[in-house]
Design a protein around this motif. Structure first.
Motif, mmCIF file in Angstrom:
data_model
loop_
_atom_site.group_PDB
_atom_site.id
_atom_site.type_symbol
_atom_site.label_atom_id
_atom_site.label_comp_id
_atom_site.label_asym_id
_atom_site.label_seq_id
_atom_site.Cartn_x
_atom_site.Cartn_y
_atom_site.Cartn_z
ATOM 1 N N UNK A 1 0.827 -1.208 0.000
ATOM 2 C CA UNK A 1 0.000 0.000 0.000
ATOM 3 C C UNK A 1 0.859 1.255 0.000
ATOM 4 N N UNK A 2 1.990 1.209 0.705
ATOM 5 C CA UNK A 2 2.913 2.342 0.657
ATOM 6 C C UNK A 2 3.525 2.486 -0.726
ATOM 7 N N UNK A 3 3.791 1.352 -1.363
ATOM 8 C CA UNK A 3 4.344 1.385 -2.720
ATOM 9 C C UNK A 3 3.338 2.041 -3.673
ATOM 10 N N UNK A 4 2.069 1.665 -3.531
ATOM 11 C CA UNK A 4 1.040 2.257 -4.395
ATOM 12 C C UNK A 4 0.919 3.757 -4.137
ATOM 13 N N UNK A 5 1.023 4.143 -2.874
ATOM 14 C CA UNK A 5 0.913 5.559 -2.527
ATOM 15 C C UNK A 5 2.081 6.369 -3.098
ATOM 16 N N UNK A 6 3.213 5.737 -3.285
ATOM 17 C CA UNK A 6 4.400 6.442 -3.801
ATOM 18 C C UNK A 6 4.700 6.039 -5.235
ATOM 19 N N UNK A 7 3.681 5.591 -5.970
ATOM 20 C CA UNK A 7 3.879 5.014 -7.295
ATOM 21 C C UNK A 7 4.578 5.973 -8.264
ATOM 22 N N UNK A 8 4.200 7.229 -8.251
ATOM 23 C CA UNK A 8 4.799 8.181 -9.192
ATOM 24 C C UNK A 8 6.261 8.432 -8.864
ATOM 25 N N UNK B 1 8.828 1.879 -13.341
ATOM 26 C CA UNK B 1 9.072 2.688 -14.530
ATOM 27 C C UNK B 1 8.605 1.958 -15.776
ATOM 28 N N UNK B 2 8.865 0.652 -15.843
ATOM 29 C CA UNK B 2 8.427 -0.121 -16.997
ATOM 30 C C UNK B 2 6.909 -0.161 -17.118
ATOM 31 N N UNK B 3 6.238 -0.356 -15.987
ATOM 32 C CA UNK B 3 4.772 -0.413 -16.020
ATOM 33 C C UNK B 3 4.181 0.947 -16.353
ATOM 34 N N UNK B 4 4.784 2.016 -15.839
ATOM 35 C CA UNK B 4 4.306 3.363 -16.147
ATOM 36 C C UNK B 4 4.350 3.617 -17.644
ATOM 37 N N UNK B 5 5.477 3.262 -18.283
ATOM 38 C CA UNK B 5 5.607 3.456 -19.726
ATOM 39 C C UNK B 5 4.604 2.599 -20.489
ATOM 40 N N UNK B 6 4.402 1.369 -20.037
ATOM 41 C CA UNK B 6 3.469 0.473 -20.709
ATOM 42 C C UNK B 6 2.037 1.013 -20.616
ATOM 43 N N UNK B 7 1.644 1.456 -19.430
ATOM 44 C CA UNK B 7 0.272 1.961 -19.243
ATOM 45 C C UNK B 7 0.031 3.195 -20.091
ATOM 46 N N UNK B 8 1.049 4.060 -20.205
ATOM 47 C CA UNK B 8 0.860 5.276 -20.991
ATOM 48 C C UNK B 8 0.783 4.978 -22.478
ATOM 49 N N UNK B 9 1.319 3.845 -22.898
ATOM 50 C CA UNK B 9 1.316 3.491 -24.326
ATOM 51 C C UNK B 9 0.171 2.561 -24.704
ATOM 52 N N UNK B 10 -0.068 1.535 -23.867
ATOM 53 C CA UNK B 10 -1.028 0.496 -24.241
ATOM 54 C C UNK B 10 -2.255 0.435 -23.341
ATOM 55 N N UNK B 11 -2.243 1.126 -22.223
ATOM 56 C CA UNK B 11 -3.365 1.033 -21.310
ATOM 57 C C UNK B 11 -3.398 -0.306 -20.596
ATOM 58 N N UNK B 12 -4.555 -0.718 -20.130
ATOM 59 C CA UNK B 12 -4.673 -1.946 -19.330
ATOM 60 C C UNK B 12 -5.457 -3.043 -20.039
ATOM 61 N N UNK B 13 -5.691 -2.889 -21.302
ATOM 62 C CA UNK B 13 -6.530 -3.867 -22.010
ATOM 63 C C UNK B 13 -5.980 -5.280 -21.896
ATOM 64 N N UNK B 14 -4.647 -5.439 -21.934
ATOM 65 C CA UNK B 14 -4.044 -6.770 -21.927
ATOM 66 C C UNK B 14 -3.654 -7.241 -20.531
ATOM 67 N N UNK C 1 15.570 8.640 2.008
ATOM 68 C CA UNK C 1 14.343 8.695 1.211
ATOM 69 C C UNK C 1 13.125 8.539 2.128
ATOM 70 N N UNK C 2 12.887 9.503 2.947
ATOM 71 C CA UNK C 2 11.797 9.407 3.931
ATOM 72 C C UNK C 2 10.414 9.541 3.293
ATOM 73 N N UNK C 3 10.365 10.050 2.070
ATOM 74 C CA UNK C 3 9.072 10.200 1.392
ATOM 75 C C UNK C 3 8.662 8.956 0.620
ATOM 76 N N UNK C 4 9.535 7.927 0.617
ATOM 77 C CA UNK C 4 9.256 6.694 -0.094
ATOM 78 C C UNK C 4 8.933 5.577 0.897
ATOM 79 N N UNK C 5 8.408 4.458 0.430
ATOM 80 C CA UNK C 5 8.100 3.340 1.339
ATOM 81 C C UNK C 5 9.358 2.859 2.043
ATOM 82 N N UNK C 6 9.207 2.111 3.154
ATOM 83 C CA UNK C 6 10.368 1.545 3.833
ATOM 84 C C UNK C 6 11.202 0.730 2.842
#
Length: 935
Positions: free
Chosen positions: A568-575, A608-621, A710-715
């Motif tokens: 959940x912390x990872x999701x919160x700091x996804x960007x 980073x890989x998933x971010x690039x994929x989502x921006x190009x192909x979305x979540x259809x697959x 990196x206190x703003x990122x997950x443990x």
């Protein structure tokens, strides 16, 4: 008559002197009783000693061998160990690494390896590796059966091509690892340029060149990496993976080793997961023959010097053999007891026989010397059994204190170092302490008993080593025991007078002051280094591989993983996580020396890989979930589902499949890791490329500080396979000086207790400390470094060097008379031969190892040679001079001077006169009649 009085009768003894006298009498009396028992019942004593040794040796059935570096050379409970445990909880070790670097043949005039014919031969070599078959327990295996399963290994996935499901990293993937496809390619350089960025190509091609438009032009090497799924098991402290190891041996290594002959225009250098164990372990096993040779050398030397002649009456070859049996019995008995105590047995324990050989032979010489001196003036034919028993008891009483001083100091010095934070060092020192105890006990009992039997054999004129055969005649050359040996005469008439002369004393002090100054300088300059490369034999293929890696991939280093926890912390700091490269950029030329994150080799981030994929192909697959304005799934549950589908073996993010850790139901993200890479942290030292331990320590500490900031990122926590070794580098310098310092302190305390004189104990301790400092100085001069091997040998140096000084110091205390110079000469004439012979036997045995190509044995031989050489010089040169200047009065039970000539008497008179005021006596009164004193 006043002149006949001993020094202790001329003034009141101090409390410490009385204590020393009491201790000396107690030790003397104890060993007299032990000697009388052993000499009265020699065969019974030998039988008991053998029985105890055999019973104790049975404990070796519980011997616990250990070869895992993290269990030997790394302090337990360190941060690196904790990080490793955490890392493997999420990402269990699942791969064994094999790598081959292909360059142009040595006979090829061109350095460019990217030609059609060379690539074709490289592909053929790959096919032989991929299709090769190994067999284990009747089952056949190919690479595809054993490989780490991963996606993305082929440029286009082919369900009919098994290699596409295996983790392989190479530019050959551009042709799907298919020879026909490569041969049909008319423009291989354009195909290779499509592999990725310049940085991506630099990770798999050695020193690539590009034209002005960025197109690949040439390269000097090709790297192909194969990964096998880990199948290791731990048995009796040894980690093995027999299925994979068999494939590595019969397929991978055999294929690459035959490639240079089969393919004349390519030259492979290679490394396998089993390489280090094969090369280092094989080198150690091959050089164990030197252990056997050293014992033969020791036997020949001891046999040639312990008796009064090489053959005939007076020879002692049987006693030389007895001394080696003594060492062997002590070794097996000590190993058995140590094994029962649960102590681990590591590879470096193989040097223990040399340590025990040196100490055991030294004790044997001391006891044999005492047997000879107690026979002074008495022909062997005149001794009946009772006379021999009494002589044996007196001999052990004479020598027992001396071997007790040295054995006890050795034992305690090693026992203190047994508390070392390095498990291998602690276990080694504990083994040594136990073995030294058995050496001491068996020397006093077993060896004394065999010596008594040998004396009877000589009295009865029976042959050496063939005691059942009797000589027909008695040699007319047999002496009656009153004649000193050659070495004793040398010490009495040449060595002693030379160093104690008016010029000898200042020259000696000046020379040793220079040695000490040199030692201090070398000690300050001596570095801690990563010597792991040195463990590999100089002619090993592993060294060729390391040189190729340094040459063709100079920026490639060790992988670093940063693990982020809590889904959940990872999701919160996804960007922020997807842009982590911005935080680790620009660190390649400064601490923590992380390579620029500009290629798939140096940076792999699933976010980073998933971010690039989502921006190009979305979540259809990958689940067809809704994306928010930030381009990510709108909630944690959808994020986990999408990430699971994306980073699956057959998903679009297959290369990241190893970088995420889910709960058993794939419903919760437990952790993910981001792969980085350190630059190659090496340096040039004395013409050789070595790993830079200082920068490695700096990089590890800086990496931890960076992640903690990196206190703003997950443990998160970092993990690198080298951290375990680097933790050892951090502590080994402290371990060296702590253990050696405590060992020297122990020497001082034990000498004070056993010698029972502050001045003598202090001089012995200073002598040993100076010797160790000088050894460190010579280590620097000879190019040795502080590492796991040299630290163990330095602790051994304390134990060995104290023997040479303690024997002389104790013997000085039991020599009576007013003249310190006279007492020094008497001590040298008495014990000097034993000390010198013991040192020479140790040196000759260890000198054999100078021919070894094993790093462990080579360093051992150099440091042992330094220890023996410097130790004996301090014992028979420096210490006598110091004792002649600062030495205290003898024990009250000390022997009165014998065979005084007028010069020695005059020296005593002059010494007495010079110190008259300190004694509170009138020297002239004391020596009114010189002739009366001489009488």
């Amino acid at each position: 008559m006043i002149a006949d009085q001993s020094p202790t009768q001329t003034r009141q003894s101090t409390c410490l002197e009385r204590a020393g006298d009491s201790i000396d009498r107690s030790i003397h009396g104890f060993f007299y009783r032990v000697g009388r028992f052993c000499c009265n019942r020699p065969k019974t004593t030998i039988g008991i000693a053998l029985a105890i040794s055999i019973i104790c040796a049975a404990g070796m059935a519980k011997l616990t061998p250990e070869n895992r570096p993290e269990k030997l050379w790394v302090p337990q409970g360190t941060q690196a160990g904790i990080e490793e445990e955490q890392f493997f909880e999420y990402f269990p070790a699942n791969s064994r690494f094999q790598n081959v670097i292909i360059s142009s043949s040595k006979n090829d005039g061109s350095s460019n390896v990217l030609t059609k014919d060379k690539l074709v031969n490289t592909m053929k070599l790959h096919e032989s590796i991929e299709s090769g078959v190994s067999s284990y327990n009747g089952t056949s295996y190919t690479f595809s059966d054993l490989c780490t399963v991963a996606g993305g290994s082929c440029v286009s996935y082919d369900v009919n091509n098994p290699i596409c499901n295996c983790l392989v990293i190479s530019v050959l993937k551009m042709w799907n690892y298919d020879l026909a496809t490569l041969e049909a390619d008319e423009d291989i350089l354009s195909t290779l340029t499509n592999y990725g960025t310049k940085e991506d190509l630099s990770g798999v091609l050695g020193n690539p060149s590009f034209d002005s438009s960025g197109k690949l032009v040439s390269a000097e090497a090709i790297s192909i990496s194969y990964f096998l799924a880990d199948r290791s098991i731990v048995e009796d402290g040894s980690e093995t993976d027999p299925i994979n190891e068999e494939w590595e041996k019969t397929v991978f290594l055999e294929s690459v080793q035959g490639a240079e002959q089969e393919y004349t225009n390519i030259y492979p250098t290679y490394l396998s997961s089993r390489s280090f164990a094969d090369e280092f372990g094989g080198e150690i096993q091959g050089d164990l023959v030197y252990v056997q040779v050293s014992y033969v050398v020791a036997f020949i030397f001891v046999g040639a010097t312990m008796g009064s002649r090489l053959c005939g009456r007076g020879s002692r070859w049987a006693m030389a053999f007895s001394a080696l049996v003594l060492v062997a019995m002590s070794t097996v008995a000590g190993f058995g007891v140590a094994s029962l105590a649960g102590l681990i047995y590591g590879p470096v324990h193989s040097v223990l026989p040399f340590v025990l050989l040196g100490i055991g032979v030294d004790d044997a010489f001391v006891i044999a010397n005492a047997f000879d001196r107690e026979r002074e003036g008495v022909p062997r034919e005149k001794e009946d059994d009772e006379s021999l028993v009494k002589r044996g008891a007196r001999a052990l009483a004479r020598s027992g204190a001396s071997i007790t001083v040295t054995s006890l100091t050795d034992l305690v010095a090693f026992a203190i170092s047994a508390s070392s934070a390095l498990p291998a060092l602690g276990s080694f020192c504990a083994f040594a302490s136990i073995n030294i105890f058995f050496l001491w006990a068996l020397s006093a009992t077993f060896f004394t008993s065999t010596m008594l039997l040998d004396e009877k054999r000589q009295r009865d004129n029976r042959r050496d080593m063939l005691c059942c055969l009797k000589r027909k005649t008695i040699s007319d050359e047999e002496d009656n025991g009153s004649k000193e040996g050659f070495i004793s005469r040398y010490f009495r008439y040449y060595h002693g007078p030379a160093i104690l002369s008016k010029a000898g004393k200042p020259v000696t002090l000046l020379v040793f002051a220079g040695l000490l100054g040199f030692g201090i300088y070398g000690t300050m300059e001596l570095p801690v280094e990563d010597s792991s490369r040195s463990f590999i034999p100089s002619d090993s293929y592993v060294n060729d591989y390391a040189a190729a890696a340094d040459n063709y991939f100079p920026s490639s280093g060790t992988s670093l993983y940063i693990t982020f926890e809590n889904g959940e912390d990872i999701y919160a700091s996804r960007t922020s996580l997807s842009a982590l490269d911005s935080r680790v950029s620009g660190l390649s030329d400064k601490s923590p020396y992380i390579a620029e994150p500009d290629s798939v080799t140096t940076y792999q981030n699933v976010m980073a890989g998933m971010k690039n994929y989502l921006s190009t192909y979305g979540t259809a697959a990958i689940g067809n979930v809704t994306l928010g304005e930030d381009g990510w799934p709108t909630n944690y549950v959808d994020f986990v589902a999408s990430l699971s589908a994306y980073a699956s073996i057959f998903g679009p993010g297959a290369p990241y499949a190893q970088d995420v850790s889910f709960s058993s139901g794939q419903t919760n993200l437990e952790a993910l890791r981001v792969k980085l890479e350190y630059v190659r942290l090496t340096k040039l030292r004395r013409g050789e490329v070595i790993d830079d331990a200082d920068r490695q320590i700096e990089s590890m500490d800086a990496t931890r500080e960076m992640v903690e900031s990196w206190t703003d990122l997950p443990p998160a926590f970092p993990y690198c396979v080298k951290f375990i070794d680097i933790e050892g580098f951090k502590i080994i310098n402290t371990e060296l000086y702590r253990n050696v310092g405590l060992a020297i302190l122990a020497v001082g305390v034990i000498c004070l207790i056993t010698v029972a004189n502050v001045i003598t104990a202090l001089l012995i301790t200073i002598n040993v400390a100076a010797c160790i400092v000088e050894i460190l100085g010579f280590m620097y001069a000879l190019g040795l470094v502080i590492d796991s091997v040299s630290v163990i040998n330095l602790v051994l140096a304390v134990g060995l060097s104290v023997d040479y000084s303690a024997h002389i110091g104790h013997c000085f205390m039991v020599k009576g008379g007013y003249s310190k110079d006279n007492r020094v000469i008497e001590a040298l004439a008495d014990i000097g031969a034993s000390v010198l012979n013991g040192a020479l036997s140790t040196f000759l045995a260890v000198a054999v190892l100078l021919f070894s190509t094993s790093y462990v044995f080579r360093v051992l031989s150099i440091q042992f040679a330094l220890t023996v050489g410097l130790g004996v010089l301090h014992g028979i040169v420096l210490l006598p001079v110091l004792l002649s200047i600062l030495g205290p009065r003898p024990f009250s039970s000390a022997e009165e001077p014998k065979n005084k000539d007028s010069e020695l008497v005059k020296r005593e008179v002059m010494d007495k006169t010079a110190h008259a005021e300190s004694f509170g006596l009138d020297a002239l009164e004391e020596f009114e009649d010189l002739e009366e004193y001489e009488a």
